[in-house]
Write a protein that holds these residues in place. Sequence first.
Motif, mmCIF file in Angstrom:
data_model
loop_
_atom_site.group_PDB
_atom_site.id
_atom_site.type_symbol
_atom_site.label_atom_id
_atom_site.label_comp_id
_atom_site.label_asym_id
_atom_site.label_seq_id
_atom_site.Cartn_x
_atom_site.Cartn_y
_atom_site.Cartn_z
ATOM 1 N N PHE A 1 70.166 63.571 -20.658
ATOM 2 C CA PHE A 1 70.344 62.122 -20.478
ATOM 3 C C PHE A 1 70.854 61.426 -21.741
ATOM 4 O O PHE A 1 70.634 60.243 -21.946
ATOM 5 C CB PHE A 1 69.014 61.490 -20.040
ATOM 6 C CG PHE A 1 68.461 62.085 -18.774
ATOM 7 C CD1 PHE A 1 69.280 62.302 -17.674
ATOM 8 C CD2 PHE A 1 67.128 62.448 -18.685
ATOM 9 C CE1 PHE A 1 68.771 62.864 -16.501
ATOM 10 C CE2 PHE A 1 66.608 62.996 -17.523
ATOM 11 C CZ PHE A 1 67.440 63.207 -16.425
ATOM 12 N N ARG A 2 71.553 62.165 -22.569
ATOM 13 C CA ARG A 2 71.988 61.604 -23.852
ATOM 14 C C ARG A 2 72.963 60.441 -23.691
ATOM 15 O O ARG A 2 73.095 59.604 -24.582
ATOM 16 C CB ARG A 2 72.627 62.701 -24.704
ATOM 17 C CG ARG A 2 73.917 63.280 -24.119
ATOM 18 C CD ARG A 2 74.332 64.508 -24.874
ATOM 19 N NE ARG A 2 75.585 65.066 -24.377
ATOM 20 C CZ ARG A 2 76.030 66.271 -24.696
ATOM 21 N NH1 ARG A 2 75.320 67.042 -25.502
ATOM 22 N NH2 ARG A 2 77.182 66.714 -24.227
ATOM 23 N N GLU B 1 66.804 52.183 -20.009
ATOM 24 C CA GLU B 1 66.487 51.515 -18.739
ATOM 25 C C GLU B 1 67.030 52.262 -17.522
ATOM 26 O O GLU B 1 66.636 51.985 -16.385
ATOM 27 C CB GLU B 1 67.010 50.073 -18.749
ATOM 28 C CG GLU B 1 68.471 49.918 -19.088
ATOM 29 C CD GLU B 1 68.700 49.660 -20.569
ATOM 30 O OE1 GLU B 1 69.718 49.015 -20.894
ATOM 31 O OE2 GLU B 1 67.852 50.078 -21.402
ATOM 32 N N GLU B 2 67.909 53.245 -17.752
ATOM 33 C CA GLU B 2 68.462 54.039 -16.651
ATOM 34 C C GLU B 2 67.605 55.263 -16.326
ATOM 35 O O GLU B 2 67.923 56.013 -15.403
ATOM 36 C CB GLU B 2 69.884 54.499 -16.996
ATOM 37 C CG GLU B 2 70.889 53.384 -17.207
ATOM 38 C CD GLU B 2 72.262 53.938 -17.585
ATOM 39 O OE1 GLU B 2 73.008 54.312 -16.662
ATOM 40 O OE2 GLU B 2 72.567 54.001 -18.797
ATOM 41 N N LEU B 3 66.524 55.463 -17.073
ATOM 42 C CA LEU B 3 65.748 56.695 -16.939
ATOM 43 C C LEU B 3 64.566 56.588 -15.978
ATOM 44 O O LEU B 3 63.917 57.593 -15.706
ATOM 45 C CB LEU B 3 65.221 57.121 -18.320
ATOM 46 C CG LEU B 3 66.281 57.411 -19.390
ATOM 47 C CD1 LEU B 3 65.596 57.768 -20.704
ATOM 48 C CD2 LEU B 3 67.207 58.530 -18.958
ATOM 49 N N HIS B 4 64.316 55.408 -15.442
ATOM 50 C CA HIS B 4 63.101 55.214 -14.630
ATOM 51 C C HIS B 4 63.088 56.066 -13.371
ATOM 52 O O HIS B 4 62.025 56.555 -12.964
ATOM 53 C CB HIS B 4 62.929 53.735 -14.275
ATOM 54 C CG HIS B 4 62.599 52.869 -15.461
ATOM 55 N ND1 HIS B 4 61.336 52.796 -15.996
ATOM 56 C CD2 HIS B 4 63.381 52.063 -16.224
ATOM 57 C CE1 HIS B 4 61.336 51.977 -17.038
ATOM 58 N NE2 HIS B 4 62.578 51.518 -17.202
ATOM 59 N N GLU B 5 64.232 56.281 -12.753
ATOM 60 C CA GLU B 5 64.255 56.978 -11.468
ATOM 61 C C GLU B 5 65.040 58.293 -11.521
ATOM 62 O O GLU B 5 65.473 58.792 -10.488
ATOM 63 C CB GLU B 5 64.851 56.064 -10.390
ATOM 64 C CG GLU B 5 64.085 54.768 -10.166
ATOM 65 C CD GLU B 5 62.645 54.986 -9.734
ATOM 66 O OE1 GLU B 5 62.366 56.000 -9.050
ATOM 67 O OE2 GLU B 5 61.786 54.149 -10.088
ATOM 68 N N ASN C 1 69.739 69.637 -15.797
ATOM 69 C CA ASN C 1 71.177 69.889 -15.951
ATOM 70 C C ASN C 1 71.601 69.682 -17.405
ATOM 71 O O ASN C 1 72.217 68.678 -17.754
ATOM 72 C CB ASN C 1 71.969 68.971 -15.010
ATOM 73 C CG ASN C 1 73.448 69.289 -15.028
ATOM 74 O OD1 ASN C 1 73.858 70.402 -15.317
ATOM 75 N ND2 ASN C 1 74.253 68.288 -14.688
ATOM 76 N N HIS C 2 71.284 70.651 -18.261
ATOM 77 C CA HIS C 2 71.619 70.517 -19.684
ATOM 78 C C HIS C 2 73.111 70.741 -19.905
ATOM 79 O O HIS C 2 73.686 71.689 -19.348
ATOM 80 C CB HIS C 2 70.813 71.512 -20.528
ATOM 81 C CG HIS C 2 70.810 71.178 -21.984
ATOM 82 N ND1 HIS C 2 71.898 71.407 -22.800
ATOM 83 C CD2 HIS C 2 69.863 70.610 -22.784
ATOM 84 C CE1 HIS C 2 71.624 71.008 -24.026
ATOM 85 N NE2 HIS C 2 70.383 70.521 -24.047
ATOM 86 N N PRO C 3 73.759 69.907 -20.720
ATOM 87 C CA PRO C 3 75.210 70.010 -20.885
ATOM 88 C C PRO C 3 75.685 71.186 -21.733
ATOM 89 O O PRO C 3 76.843 71.582 -21.632
ATOM 90 C CB PRO C 3 75.573 68.682 -21.579
ATOM 91 C CG PRO C 3 74.330 68.259 -22.285
ATOM 92 C CD PRO C 3 73.192 68.737 -21.433
#
Length: 383
Positions: free
Chosen positions: A178-179, A184-188, A196-198
């Motif tokens: 999630f880098r 605020e985009e991490l809640h859901e 899914n690691h890049p």
Amino acid sequence: MKKISLLGATGSIGTQTLDVIESHPEHFQLVAMSFGSNIKTGVEIISKFKPAFVAVKDKETYEKLKLEFSSNNIKFGYGDNALIEAAVYDGVDCLVNAVVGSVGLVPTLRAIENNITIAIANKETLVTAGHLVTEHAAKYNVKLLPVDSEHSAIFQCLQGENEKTIDRLIVTASGGSFRDKKREELHEVTVEQALNHPNWSMGAKITIDSATMMNKGLEVIEAHWLFNIPYEKIDVLLHKESIIHSLVEFQDRSIKAQLGTPDMRGPIQYALTYPDRLPLEKSKRLELWEFGKLHFEKADFNRYKCLQFAYDSGKIGGTMPTVLNAANEEAVASFLKGQIKFLQIEECIERAMDKHESIAHPGLEQIQEVDQLTRNFVQTLIS
């Protein structure tokens, strides 16, 4: 011929260690191993490498394997005692500790007592009881060789250097799944997205730790113990390409970096061959022109709260890192089961740390007791 015991043989580090062993059969022999629930892969490894001793998690798997390999001269065991037996099995020169979690602690201590070199990939062992492990290693004059790419990079940069001239360790971090997302985009976010690691192919637990940056926090604590460096002199640098694995800055402001493709077989092999090197034919050559640019960012401790928790627990010391690790293990396991949301992982850790009063210089029994109490507390929070 170096005889190897491999704990966590079916995991990501374990299977890549087996790649290294298979690539150099004249140098390495798998003598003992352990694995958990991945029976299919475990059976394939046993059939291929034919170790003298195999430790498994439960009696059911033990009985099944004893029956399946009854015609082979292979010993089997199960449970915690079998894990220790695998670690110190007769003739073992080097223990590769690649299990996930604090279960790797006691086998590591027992292997040190048997003068077996430790190739440490199980970061929780040093996080949970770094003072015990390093004191043990010094007492028995046993080498602790890092397998994590970041610590291997630092270790390689320090070859030939006077460690008194180190000014700073710089541990690089990919930033995880999630880098590119704001907090605020991490809640859901979902488990599938978090896994899914890049850059790296790793096990589920370490991949989630990478997404929360707890993995990097644990590595900071590891670096503190491995290289005897105060936390104030260990920095984290976001580097999304994972080409520079870590850096060392010296007193004269000169910086050394170790570079390579994102492939764990390199650091694994270096731990097994140290102080020598062998060819690594299966690994891709690093061609910097293929990347063109490398990117770097300062780590944001407000964005990655778990990184702050790790620094805080390390500086407090005593049993606080034990609490950090145990709470994280329980919270991550619950997230993977869908019982809590992603950001609740750090909530569980913070509450466990707030509740705990650290015990200075704990012994093994105190560490194990705090570990279990913390796990019980986190499970109470979740339920």
